[in-house]
Write a protein that holds these residues in place. Structure first.
Motif, PDB file in Angstrom:
ATOM      1  N   ALA A 157       0.843  -1.197   0.000  1.00 45.01           N
ATOM      2  CA  ALA A 157       0.000   0.000   0.000  1.00 45.01           C
ATOM      3  C   ALA A 157       0.874   1.240   0.000  1.00 45.01           C
ATOM      4  O   ALA A 157       1.688   1.442   0.921  1.00 45.01           O
ATOM      5  CB  ALA A 157      -0.929  -0.007   1.206  1.00 45.01           C
ATOM      6  N   PHE A 158       0.719   2.083  -1.002  1.00 42.95           N
ATOM      7  CA  PHE A 158       1.571   3.261  -1.187  1.00 42.95           C
ATOM      8  C   PHE A 158       0.709   4.522  -1.183  1.00 42.95           C
ATOM      9  O   PHE A 158      -0.125   4.718  -2.074  1.00 42.95           O
ATOM     10  CB  PHE A 158       2.344   3.158  -2.497  1.00 42.95           C
ATOM     11  N   LEU A 159       0.911   5.372  -0.201  1.00 37.91           N
ATOM     12  CA  LEU A 159       0.214   6.647  -0.121  1.00 37.91           C
ATOM     13  C   LEU A 159       0.954   7.682  -0.965  1.00 37.91           C
ATOM     14  O   LEU A 159       2.184   7.745  -0.940  1.00 37.91           O
ATOM     15  CB  LEU A 159       0.151   7.113   1.331  1.00 37.91           C
ATOM     16  N   THR A 160       0.198   8.509  -1.692  1.00 41.71           N
ATOM     17  CA  THR A 160       0.826   9.527  -2.530  1.00 41.71           C
ATOM     18  C   THR A 160      -0.122  10.684  -2.783  1.00 41.71           C
ATOM     19  O   THR A 160      -1.339  10.565  -2.600  1.00 41.71           O
ATOM     20  CB  THR A 160       1.281   8.935  -3.874  1.00 41.71           C
TER      21      THR A 160
ATOM     22  N   GLY B  69      -1.500  -7.054  -6.203  1.00 43.92           N
ATOM     23  CA  GLY B  69      -1.353  -6.788  -4.773  1.00 43.92           C
ATOM     24  C   GLY B  69      -0.937  -5.369  -4.447  1.00 43.92           C
ATOM     25  O   GLY B  69      -0.872  -4.983  -3.268  1.00 43.92           O
ATOM     26  N   ALA B  70      -0.669  -4.555  -5.467  1.00 42.79           N
ATOM     27  CA  ALA B  70      -0.300  -3.149  -5.241  1.00 42.79           C
ATOM     28  C   ALA B  70      -1.556  -2.294  -5.120  1.00 42.79           C
ATOM     29  O   ALA B  70      -2.501  -2.437  -5.903  1.00 42.79           O
ATOM     30  CB  ALA B  70       0.563  -2.636  -6.381  1.00 42.79           C
ATOM     31  N   THR B  71      -1.541  -1.404  -4.135  1.00 36.22           N
ATOM     32  CA  THR B  71      -2.619  -0.425  -3.987  1.00 36.22           C
ATOM     33  C   THR B  71      -1.995   0.953  -3.843  1.00 36.22           C
ATOM     34  O   THR B  71      -1.132   1.167  -2.977  1.00 36.22           O
ATOM     35  CB  THR B  71      -3.491  -0.721  -2.755  1.00 36.22           C
ATOM     36  N   VAL B  72      -2.426   1.870  -4.695  1.00 39.65           N
ATOM     37  CA  VAL B  72      -1.997   3.264  -4.594  1.00 39.65           C
ATOM     38  C   VAL B  72      -3.120   4.034  -3.923  1.00 39.65           C
ATOM     39  O   VAL B  72      -4.236   4.115  -4.443  1.00 39.65           O
ATOM     40  CB  VAL B  72      -1.668   3.856  -5.973  1.00 39.65           C
ATOM     41  N   LEU B  73      -2.821   4.573  -2.740  1.00 39.74           N
ATOM     42  CA  LEU B  73      -3.787   5.342  -1.952  1.00 39.74           C
ATOM     43  C   LEU B  73      -3.502   6.827  -2.148  1.00 39.74           C
ATOM     44  O   LEU B  73      -2.365   7.277  -1.918  1.00 39.74           O
ATOM     45  CB  LEU B  73      -3.657   4.993  -0.473  1.00 39.74           C
ATOM     46  N   PHE B  74      -4.517   7.574  -2.568  1.00 40.49           N
ATOM     47  CA  PHE B  74      -4.288   8.997  -2.818  1.00 40.49           C
ATOM     48  C   PHE B  74      -4.609   9.827  -1.568  1.00 40.49           C
ATOM     49  O   PHE B  74      -5.590   9.573  -0.868  1.00 40.49           O
ATOM     50  CB  PHE B  74      -5.103   9.458  -4.023  1.00 40.49           C
ATOM     51  N   SER B  75      -3.779  10.796  -1.332  1.00 40.61           N
ATOM     52  CA  SER B  75      -3.855  11.611  -0.122  1.00 40.61           C
ATOM     53  C   SER B  75      -5.232  12.246   0.045  1.00 40.61           C
ATOM     54  O   SER B  75      -5.868  12.669  -0.922  1.00 40.61           O
ATOM     55  CB  SER B  75      -2.792  12.707  -0.183  1.00 40.61           C
ATOM     56  N   THR B  76      -5.648  12.340   1.306  1.00 39.65           N
ATOM     57  CA  THR B  76      -6.897  13.035   1.615  1.00 39.65           C
ATOM     58  C   THR B  76      -6.653  14.506   1.955  1.00 39.65           C
ATOM     59  O   THR B  76      -7.594  15.227   2.292  1.00 39.65           O
ATOM     60  CB  THR B  76      -7.615  12.345   2.789  1.00 39.65           C
ATOM     61  N   ASP B  77      -5.401  14.934   1.849  1.00 42.80           N
ATOM     62  CA  ASP B  77      -5.054  16.343   2.046  1.00 42.80           C
ATOM     63  C   ASP B  77      -5.278  17.074   0.730  1.00 42.80           C
ATOM     64  O   ASP B  77      -4.506  16.925  -0.228  1.00 42.80           O
ATOM     65  CB  ASP B  77      -3.605  16.468   2.492  1.00 42.80           C
TER      66      ASP B  77
END
Length: 473
Positions: free
Chosen positions: A96-99, A115-123
């Motif tokens: 899980a990668f936050l960006t 199995g890769a997940t790109v999580l986008f910032s909530t900022d």
């Protein structure tokens, strides 16, 4: 005798001439076969991007797969290195990668391993500085799309991983103004005067795009994936979920392939795939389960569409599954520059929450045209409202009447089986000034429609070997 020979010669010449004319006219009788040959030709001529056999793993650029660390710089560095080295594949491994926003560059294939997940910032400030983008068919300067490419060539997003926009009732969605999506009365939302009304006024007045400044302090949500003025684009295999707004928005782009993609996103205005001012688009083997239209083909809103004046054309949709959504394949409502040459075949549409199968929506502020739409071999399990809906009075808000009469013609449905047709089999509302023209149904069988036909201001729908509720038409 000589006179008879002359007459015979003339007669033979006339017969030959008629035969020759008949032979020249013959191709017109094979129009249907030629139509889908045109779809095949469009697909054949679309350029699938190719990349050097080089890999750039984001872990080598400092990325951490803990779902918490901000990996924005790792993505920036990996993409820049890949592009500057002549291109290749930027690898996102399992984890899980936050960006923040990801900006693609030419000759880069962003590849998500299984199995890769790109999580986008909530900022929301992470999506600044503003970029040249679009909101509901009007160009402006606004928050960056979550994945963005501007004037790039030969780009791809591939793999078996997931892009999670992390939009929900606390992030992005409340700005739509609907309490269903977390909006609290009295808090800012998109219909406030400084948001959509201001953008609509700029559209009407022709304000230069560079002066249409929104972003921070405004509440217009970004799109998820937006190739803007790009060429040779491939989006393949990945899943998109929890989008702030429209999911896949290819705008002013040419040669776009969306293959084997899953969109599972039920937020406000979560259209699955929106080609706009784009041509030579192939959407194939995809699954759409959305909060709005599954596929919506667009070409600008009102004056902005007429200013840009680029029709969306040569679009092929095939082998797709449409589940929840306002419509399966839709044209509009942002359609002022027009849509032509749309081919839909071999698709399945089925959900109690799918409102229509094929939908065309516009009004006399939008105007525009829709022509040459061919739909074949579609299985429809269930729709709520209509199998085909054409509406030239579309409008969520008031004051949707203007001076631009739409033109809708050459809409052809063939080899379609519908188990539950909803409220209407066919629902058409044209305009007296320019009625809908040349709508045909061939081998279309619709069951369980409450009202078979409701047709206003249209040439009679032409039925061939077709039925609604068991009655032949």
């Amino acid at each position: 005798m000589k006179k008879m020979r002359i007459l015979s010669t003339i007669t033979i010449a006339l017969i030959c001439s008629l035969l020759s004319f008949s032979c020249k006219e013959q191709p017109k009788t094979t129009e249907k076969a030629d139509v889908f040959a045109q779809a095949d030709s469009i697909i054949k001529n679309i350029q699938i991007p190719q990349f050097p056999d080089k890999e750039f793993n984001i872990m080598d650029f400092g990325a951490l797969a803990d779902g918490k660390t901000d990996n924005t710089q790792a993505f920036i560095k990996a993409i820049a290195e890949c592009s500057n080295s002549g291109g290749g594949k930027v690898i996102v491994p399992a984890g899980a990668f936050l960006t923040g926003p990801i900006h693609l560059k030419s000759n880069v294939n962003l590849h998500l391993n299984e199995g890769a997940t790109v999580l986008f910032s909530t900022d929301q400030k992470a999506y600044l500085p503003m970029v040249h983008t679009s909101y509901e068919g009007v160009e402006l300067m606004n928050y960056s799309p979550l994945i963005y490419a501007y004037k790039q060539k030969n780009i791809a997003i591939t793999g078996k991983g997931t892009f999670d926009g992390q939009a929900d009732n606390e992030n992005w969605w409340p700005w739509c103004g609907n309490s269903k999506y977390g909006h609290v009365e009295g808090t800012p939302q998109q219909r406030d005067d400084h948001n959509l009304p201001a953008l609509r006024k700029m559209n009407e007045e022709g304000t230069p795009v560079a002066e249409r400044i929104f972003g921070e302090g405004h509440q217009l949500r970004p799109t998820f994936l937006e190739p803007f003025e790009c060429e040779n684009v491939l989006i393949q295999g990945v899943t998109f979920t929890n989008a702030p707004f429209w999911v896949i928005h290819a705008i002013k782009s040419n040669s776009v392939t969306v293959n084997g993609v899953t969109v599972r996103s039920h937020g406000p205005n979560n259209d699955g795939c929106d080609p706009e001012y784009s041509k030579n688009v192939h959407i194939v083997n995809c699954t759409f389960d959305t909060g709005d239209d599954c596929i919506a083909i667009k070409s600008g809103r009102n004056n902005d569409g007429r200013r840009v004046n680029i029709p969306s054309e040569n679009i092929v949709v095939e082998n797709c599954i449409m589940k929840d959504g306002h419509g399966g394949v839709v044209m509009g409502s942002e359609i002022s520059a027009g849509v032509r040459n749309v081919f839909v075949r071999n698709c399945s549409m089925d959900s109690p929450n799918l409102d229509r199968a094929i939908r065309i929506k516009t009004n006399t502020l939008r105007g525009g045209f829709v022509e040459n739409v061919f739909v074949r071999n579609i299985k429809v399990g269930q729709v709520k409202e209509a199998v085909l809906r054409i509406n030239t009075y579309y409008g969520i808000y008031a004051n949707q009447e203007g001076d631009f009469i739409p033109s809708i013609k050459n809409i052809h449905l063939e080899d379609i089986e519908v188990e539950n047709g909803g409220e209407y089999g066919v629902l058409i509302k044209g305009r007296t000034e320019n009625p809908v023209k040349n709508v045909t149904f061939t081998n279309v069988h619709i069951k369980n429609a409450k009202t078979p036909l409701s047709v206003e201001n249209s040439e009679p729908v032409q039925f061939t070997n077709s039925s609604i509720n068991g009655t032949a038409y």
